[in-house]
Design an enzyme around this catalytic site. Sequence first.
Site, short mmCIF file in Angstrom:
data_model
loop_
_atom_site.label_atom_id
_atom_site.label_comp_id
_atom_site.label_asym_id
_atom_site.label_seq_id
_atom_site.Cartn_x
_atom_site.Cartn_y
_atom_site.Cartn_z
N TYR A 314 -33.53 -2.46 -9.70
CA TYR A 314 -33.55 -3.56 -10.67
C TYR A 314 -32.91 -4.81 -10.07
CZ TYR A 314 -32.24 -6.46 -14.65
OH TYR A 314 -32.07 -7.52 -15.52
N HIS A 333 -42.42 -18.31 -1.82
CA HIS A 333 -41.07 -18.78 -2.11
C HIS A 333 -40.12 -18.58 -0.92
CE1 HIS A 333 -39.17 -14.81 -2.64
NE2 HIS A 333 -40.19 -14.45 -3.40
N HIS A 349 -41.55 -7.49 -2.85
CA HIS A 349 -42.10 -6.77 -4.00
C HIS A 349 -43.47 -7.32 -4.41
CE1 HIS A 349 -37.81 -5.71 -4.36
NE2 HIS A 349 -38.25 -4.62 -4.95
N CYS A 351 -44.47 -10.81 -3.46
CA CYS A 351 -44.52 -12.24 -3.15
C CYS A 351 -44.72 -12.48 -1.66
CB CYS A 351 -43.22 -12.91 -3.60
SG CYS A 351 -43.08 -13.11 -5.38
#
Length: 442
Positions: A314, A333, A349, A351
């Site tokens: 998380y 990014h 994950h 990107c």
Amino acid sequence: MYGSHRTPQDRPARRTRHLAVAVLAAAAGLLATGCAGATPVATQLNPQAVAGQAAQTVAKHLKISPAPGTVNANPSAGITVSALDGFRVTKVTVRTGGDPVTGSLSSDGKTWHSTWALDVAQSYTVIAAGTDSQGHPVTATSTFRTLTPGQSFQTEIYEGLDATYGVGMPIMLTFDQPITNKAAVERSLQITTSKPVIGAWYWDGDEALDFRPRDYWPADTTVTLDGHLDGVEGASGVFGTQDLTQTFDIGQSLIAVASTTAHHTLIYVDGKLKYDWPISTGRTTMPTPDGTYLTVNKGNPVRMIGGTKGTPGYYDELVNWAVRFTFSGDYYHSAPWSVVDQGVTNVSHGCVNLPPADAEIYYKMAVPGDPITITNSPKGGDWDDGWTEWFLDWSQYLAGSATHMAVEAGPDGSTFVSPSSLPADTATAPVGTSVPDNYLAG
């Protein structure tokens, strides 16, 4: 290393504006001369006195629809003036308190028809001028009123007034009611562009309609949409009640192509390769999906949340220089934490991780609608996960039009044309257009 995130950003609101159109020139008065011996005599001719014909006889040969006295005319049918039995139409004037009415006369002078639908709940007076078989001037008049609809639809456009978008940006319309008379709606839409453009309309269901060029827009193009929707019957008994107009700009050409296997992204500016940057894309368990997407929005920073709170993996982080290209949460990014992996392996994950300085450069150039293509991924892209119009090749896009016609647009407006009449397409990927089947897994 973040990707496939939930963010608090929402798609911007869409806005409508009322349309004003050009005015048709008024018809001239009708006078004719005759002879009485050697002395010319001027005689005014009208439906009550045309070569001895009664008004009812003239009306049979110079017919106006809707007929005089109609109180619930269907506005989507417009106005038609027809000449029969040797008569000809020469000029038509329409008087109304609503939007001005334009129209066109057939080359043989037999028929005049209004260009767009009429306004709902509006009164009209039509004065048709023509000639009989001997060349005598005649006139016919019809005063009527269009219906007040029991049901209506409204239309919104995504593009903002005077905003600037990338070369892949579609014109995106949404309707608040399902549209079944799709061809009628398409034909009510006119596009004016400062540079010549070939494109088509595409229905994504019954409440979304997009226009996309065959190839990317020419850079630095001004685009105006005029939706003559007031009076259009979008579905049985459901009418548009206002027009829509919007003007926006297409800016510079900014094209990004990312390879998930070469671990580099190429950045093309105005058709030339300007940057080659190392990247890291989605790891094996969360691959960045293939496809030609468009930039949707951007933020600096963007809060990215992934996984389930309280479980391993998380995260809840602020990420800098983030440009979004899927609704599910994929971005170009800045990723200072993965610089060592960029250009070498995939650890995100989902990107596209960039070195901070490179991410900042791209962020400052990007506007909504800039194409981003992901290649060589083991995962295919999902339709409507972002603005995915460029997943489709030209023939597939044409198949989504209710008219199955192409649109040629330019400074004088747009016309529908047969796709077979178009010039050959010479654009090449990646700077001119997208690659067919680009969303399929590599």
